[in-house]
Design a protein around this motif. Structure first.
Motif, mmCIF file in Angstrom:
data_model
loop_
_atom_site.group_PDB
_atom_site.id
_atom_site.type_symbol
_atom_site.label_atom_id
_atom_site.label_comp_id
_atom_site.label_asym_id
_atom_site.label_seq_id
_atom_site.Cartn_x
_atom_site.Cartn_y
_atom_site.Cartn_z
ATOM 1 N N PRO A 120 0.803 -1.238 0.000
ATOM 2 C CA PRO A 120 0.000 0.000 0.000
ATOM 3 C C PRO A 120 0.833 1.284 0.000
ATOM 4 O O PRO A 120 0.400 2.280 -0.548
ATOM 5 N N PHE A 121 2.031 1.248 0.608
ATOM 6 C CA PHE A 121 2.825 2.477 0.699
ATOM 7 C C PHE A 121 3.407 2.882 -0.651
ATOM 8 O O PHE A 121 3.734 4.034 -0.869
ATOM 9 N N THR A 122 3.566 1.918 -1.550
ATOM 10 C CA THR A 122 4.139 2.250 -2.855
ATOM 11 C C THR A 122 3.157 2.013 -3.995
ATOM 12 O O THR A 122 3.360 2.504 -5.099
ATOM 13 N N SER A 123 2.080 1.258 -3.719
ATOM 14 C CA SER A 123 1.215 0.822 -4.816
ATOM 15 C C SER A 123 0.592 1.957 -5.620
ATOM 16 O O SER A 123 0.470 1.845 -6.834
ATOM 17 N N PRO A 124 0.175 3.071 -4.996
ATOM 18 C CA PRO A 124 -0.468 4.097 -5.831
ATOM 19 C C PRO A 124 0.425 4.576 -6.972
ATOM 20 O O PRO A 124 -0.011 4.651 -8.126
ATOM 21 N N ILE A 125 1.688 4.869 -6.659
ATOM 22 C CA ILE A 125 2.589 5.380 -7.692
ATOM 23 C C ILE A 125 2.954 4.271 -8.678
ATOM 24 O O ILE A 125 2.877 4.444 -9.903
ATOM 25 N N ILE A 126 3.309 3.109 -8.144
ATOM 26 C CA ILE A 126 3.792 2.029 -9.010
ATOM 27 C C ILE A 126 2.656 1.457 -9.869
ATOM 28 O O ILE A 126 2.840 1.174 -11.053
ATOM 29 N N MET A 127 1.470 1.281 -9.270
ATOM 30 C CA MET A 127 0.371 0.722 -10.052
ATOM 31 C C MET A 127 -0.005 1.658 -11.192
ATOM 32 O O MET A 127 -0.288 1.222 -12.302
ATOM 33 N N MET A 128 0.002 2.957 -10.919
ATOM 34 C CA MET A 128 -0.317 3.916 -11.984
ATOM 35 C C MET A 128 0.703 3.834 -13.110
ATOM 36 O O MET A 128 0.371 4.007 -14.278
ATOM 37 N N ALA A 129 1.963 3.550 -12.757
ATOM 38 C CA ALA A 129 2.988 3.422 -13.795
ATOM 39 C C ALA A 129 2.743 2.169 -14.634
ATOM 40 O O ALA A 129 3.039 2.139 -15.820
ATOM 41 N N ARG A 130 2.153 1.135 -13.998
ATOM 42 C CA ARG A 130 1.955 -0.135 -14.710
ATOM 43 C C ARG A 130 0.692 -0.149 -15.579
ATOM 44 O O ARG A 130 0.666 -0.784 -16.628
ATOM 45 N N ILE A 131 -0.358 0.497 -15.067
ATOM 46 C CA ILE A 131 -1.676 0.343 -15.691
ATOM 47 C C ILE A 131 -1.691 0.610 -17.205
ATOM 48 O O ILE A 131 -2.256 -0.181 -17.968
ATOM 49 N N PRO A 132 -1.046 1.666 -17.703
ATOM 50 C CA PRO A 132 -1.128 1.916 -19.148
ATOM 51 C C PRO A 132 -0.557 0.771 -19.976
ATOM 52 O O PRO A 132 -0.919 0.613 -21.135
ATOM 53 N N PHE A 133 0.338 -0.050 -19.391
ATOM 54 C CA PHE A 133 0.910 -1.164 -20.145
ATOM 55 C C PHE A 133 0.019 -2.395 -20.067
ATOM 56 O O PHE A 133 0.293 -3.396 -20.696
ATOM 57 N N GLY A 134 -1.026 -2.329 -19.242
ATOM 58 C CA GLY A 134 -1.924 -3.463 -19.098
ATOM 59 C C GLY A 134 -1.573 -4.272 -17.862
ATOM 60 O O GLY A 134 -0.466 -4.777 -17.725
ATOM 61 N N VAL A 135 -2.522 -4.348 -16.933
ATOM 62 C CA VAL A 135 -2.318 -5.087 -15.691
ATOM 63 C C VAL A 135 -3.478 -6.080 -15.574
ATOM 64 O O VAL A 135 -4.614 -5.717 -15.822
ATOM 65 N N PRO A 136 -3.189 -7.332 -15.212
ATOM 66 C CA PRO A 136 -4.297 -8.289 -15.023
ATOM 67 C C PRO A 136 -5.285 -7.760 -13.994
ATOM 68 O O PRO A 136 -4.873 -7.180 -12.986
ATOM 69 N N ASP A 137 -6.569 -8.004 -14.259
ATOM 70 C CA ASP A 137 -7.599 -7.447 -13.379
ATOM 71 C C ASP A 137 -7.445 -7.899 -11.933
ATOM 72 O O ASP A 137 -7.661 -7.134 -11.005
#
Lengths: 304, 439
Positions: free
Chosen positions: B373-390
């Motif tokens: 949770p402490f890093t997920s907001p920034i890192i997940m946003m970086a990943r999402i445009p490349f496609g992340v499994p639901d």
């Protein structure tokens, strides 16, 4: 009927016992003095009544009900550590604080207007608090405490930091609120400042209540039966019921003396005795101040 | 609930009514593109306006009218190096390219030296590279001709390939993907969350500190529970950030629509042209606009926007509560520094790992950090445009909610004690004690 009763309230912080088995009862529409030196536990008790903190043991009843969140609305609290939002306008600030106490914005607006007029602050309503003088800010603080017409007014060191003019003004307002039905708790370590105002008193020292009762009862029980008399002409001798403790020549044949009367005798007994022997110019019973009583209890406690 | 709302309203109104908020909100979306525009404008203008003279001293005889780098006027001469230097001084030329005699008959020789560039001031690295390339291309051409190979034959040997990338969903649908755009969106949204945590986190801290130092907090907590006060504050300041963000999205969205249509002369026209396959008729600008629209169509805008708002709020709650706790524990902003490290560290770790994550958006590091949770907001946003499994997205969101509920609870326990403590020299041990203390 008591508006507030505290039964065997105790509170501890890590290693320090802030309150130890303190019980008080405050009659409706009275002025109650919660007295004691700094660090005695007065603020802790007040914070418990205000539900800012909770007691470890004991309970507090307001109008016979156990303390609950609805009581917040009937208490007006002026803490010792007080202040206002410096950047906020006076009117908006009062509105905010009144709404937090459950007032509707319409009702609050009417009361704010009324109070600002009463304390001659109307033209400052649109000014920021940082632009106000200290005295004006204190008045605003007082208004914020009483806007919701609290049934119980708790004032922690109310006159510290108030200049004498404002202190008097606030004192008058407090007395008027009492006339209208409010009960007032004064908490202070400067006992002389509230001595004339209080009807009931509780003294707290080192987390414990050491004395309580009506001011009259307490003073009566601490009467020392000592009198200060000024008179013309020397007194040669007094009957066995009285004892001259100290005499002092003021001028020519004027003297001042402290006289100890035997317990149970009233002032008239001494007067009668004196009239036969000298010419009395002034006659005062030496009644101990609350402060004296406090000191004597604390020092007595130390000795034992 | 009503109390929280009153606190929220005050925090929100006092901030939104400030002129500085209005300025920052309205100007930022204008200033950023303006800065980019100015840089690009001067970058391109520079080359055209300054026609610097450059003398080409050619002792090889191969270079006549070879150079055509824009921004420079070339003058060709022969003679000795000294003649060239003299000419450069006389004509006040910017530079001198010296080309020594070159022996191209020896087929085994592939490297040549003795070339030099003289100039009054240091030339840019790019200019030098350009000149180098021009010289070597020319020599290659000459060598080609000498080898007897025909230019035409050589051209016919060319085989240009472009690798188009597609995302294939489980259902077999394919959509065009664009790594560059994904990179930009991933980086941009991640960075925005990072900035907002800092800006609005410290606003919460400041607000808590103000109430403590102005001593109004005891008046307030006699009407409001400390937890309500803290939540009202976090929500109120958050609402300000959210408002700012929404205004930006609308403004930037509006501005870029205007920008794209100015470029293409109306997007409808472009659409029509696209439909009719008349791309040949389009102007260069229209072609660009079409490309941009095509690109935008390739990214899952809805998913990104929703995730962004979710992670934005999650990150804000998580860190906002911690900032509130720090503010409550200290008496001044200086004292706050020592407690900032554990808050700042995971944010910095996230922003630094972001570059690796963008390189390998489905690698082990990326997946791990996008769950914490402490890093997920920034890192997940970086990943999402490349496609992340639901399932990963859902798990990360659930963990983030658990995370911020946890930090809010933790912060609340410190806050309720901290706000009433004045003049205490606070350290970690004392904070731990507050945490377990009964109220």
């Amino acid at each position: 009927m008591n508006i507030l009763e505290a039964h065997h309230v105790s509170k501890s912080y890590a290693q320090h016992r802030a309150l130890n088995d303190v019980s008080i009862s405050i009659p409706k529409q009275s002025i109650f003095g919660l007295l004691g030196p700094n660090g005695a536990g007065k603020t802790t008790l007040i914070r418990i009544i205000n539900q800012i903190i909770m007691s470890d043991e004991g309970n507090v009843l307001i109008n016979g009900e156990k303390l609950n969140p609805s009581h917040v609305k009937i208490i007006g609290y002026l803490p010792e550590e007080r202040g206002l939002y410096k950047k906020m306008k006076v009117g908006e600030q009062l509105m905010y604080l009144a709404q937090l106490k459950g007032l509707s914005s319409g009702e609050a607006r009417i009361r704010i207007k009324k109070w600002l007029e009463k304390l001659e602050l109307t033209e400052w309503a649109g000014k920021k608090v940082e632009d106000l003088s200290k005295g004006m800010a204190q008045k605003i603080q007082f208004i914020a405490t009483v806007l919701h017409e609290p049934k119980l007014l708790i004032l922690d060191e109310p006159f510290s930091g108030f200049d004498p003019v404002n202190a008097n003004l606030i004192k008058d307002e407090i007395l008027e609120l009492r006339e209208k039905g409010a009960t007032v708790i004064f908490s202070t370590h400067r006992m002389e400042s509230v001595e004339q105002l209080c009807e009931n008193i509780a003294m707290i020292n080192k987390s414990q209540k050491i004395l309580d009762g009506t001011k009259k009862e307490i003073k009566d029980s601490y009467r020392s039966d000592k009198y200060n008399v000024q008179y013309k002409g020397k007194i040669s001798e007094l009957s066995g019921d009285f004892q001259l403790l100290e005499t002092k020549n003021i001028e020519d044949d004027m003297f001042e003396a402290t006289i100890q009367a035997k317990a149970g005798l009233n002032p008239n007994d001494l007067l009668r005795e004196l009239i036969n022997k000298t010419e009395v110019h002034s006659f005062i019973e030496l009644i101990p101040s609350i402060n004296d009583i406090f000191i004597s209890i604390v020092e007595g406690g130390k000795k034992s | 609930m009503n109390q929280i709302f009153l606190v929220l309203k005050r925090e929100y109104m006092t901030r939104v009514k400030k002129k500085s908020f209005l300025l920052a909100t309205l100007l930022t979306p204008l200033i950023l593109p303006s800065i980019i525009f100015v840089i690009v404008y001067f970058g391109t203008r520079d080359k055209k306006s300054n026609q610097d003279d450059i003398i080409v001293l050619d002792q090889s005889g191969y270079f006549t009218d070879t150079f055509n780098e824009s921004g420079y006027a070339f003058e060709y001469m022969t003679g000795s190096l000294e003649d060239g230097k003299a000419a450069m001084a006389e004509k006040e030329a910017f530079g001198l390219i010296f080309i020594p005699p070159v022996d191209l008959e020896d087929k085994a020789k592939t490297s040549y030296d003795g070339f030099a560039f003289y100039s009054k001031t240091n030339p840019s690295f790019r200019v030098l590279q350009d000149f180098e390339k021009t010289i070597s291309t020319k020599l290659e051409d000459v060598k080609l001709q000498k080898s007897g190979l025909d230019q035409e034959v050589l051209k016919s040997l060319d085989a240009r390939v472009s690798l188009e990338s597609f995302n294939l969903t489980d259902e077999g649908e394919e959509s065009k993907s664009n790594a560059g755009l994904s990179y930009a969106i991933g980086y941009g949204t991640g960075f925005l969350i990072y900035i907002f945590i800092f800006v609005y986190g410290s606003q919460i801290m400041q607000s808590v500190l103000d109430e403590k130092t102005s001593r109004i907090v005891e008046v307030i907590v006699s009407s409001v529970r400390p937890f309500q006060l803290m939540m009202g504050k976090v929500l109120g300041v958050g609402a300000v950030g959210f408002t700012q963000l929404l205004i930006w999205i609308v403004l930037i969205g509006g501005l870029s629509t205007v920008g794209v249509s100015l470029l293409g002369g109306g997007s409808q026209e472009v659409m029509d042209a696209m439909a009719q396959g008349q791309s040949a008729d389009l102007t260069q600008g229209q072609e660009m606009a079409m490309k941009i629209q095509e690109l935008i169509a390739t990214i899952p805008v809805g998913k990104i926007l929703f995730s962004f708002l979710f992670f934005f709020l999650g990150a804000y709650f998580l860190y906002g509560a911690l900032y509130a706790a720090v503010g409550s524990a200290v008496d001044s902003i200086q004292d706050a520094q020592q407690f900032m490290l554990p808050i700042v560290l995971p944010i910095l770790a996230a922003i630094m790992s972001m570059f690796f994550v963008l390189e390998d958006p489905n690698g082990g590091l990326a997946v791990t950090l996008s769950m914490i949770p402490f890093t997920s907001p920034i890192i997940m946003m970086a990943r999402i445009p490349f496609g992340v499994p639901d399932w990963q997205l859902a798990l990360s969101m659930i963990l983030l909610v658990v995370g911020f509920v946890g930090t809010i609870w933790l912060a609340g326990r410190i806050y309720r004690i901290g706000i009433l403590m004045y003049g205490v020299k606070v350290n970690w041990k004392i904070i731990a004690k507050w945490f377990t203390m009964k109220v």
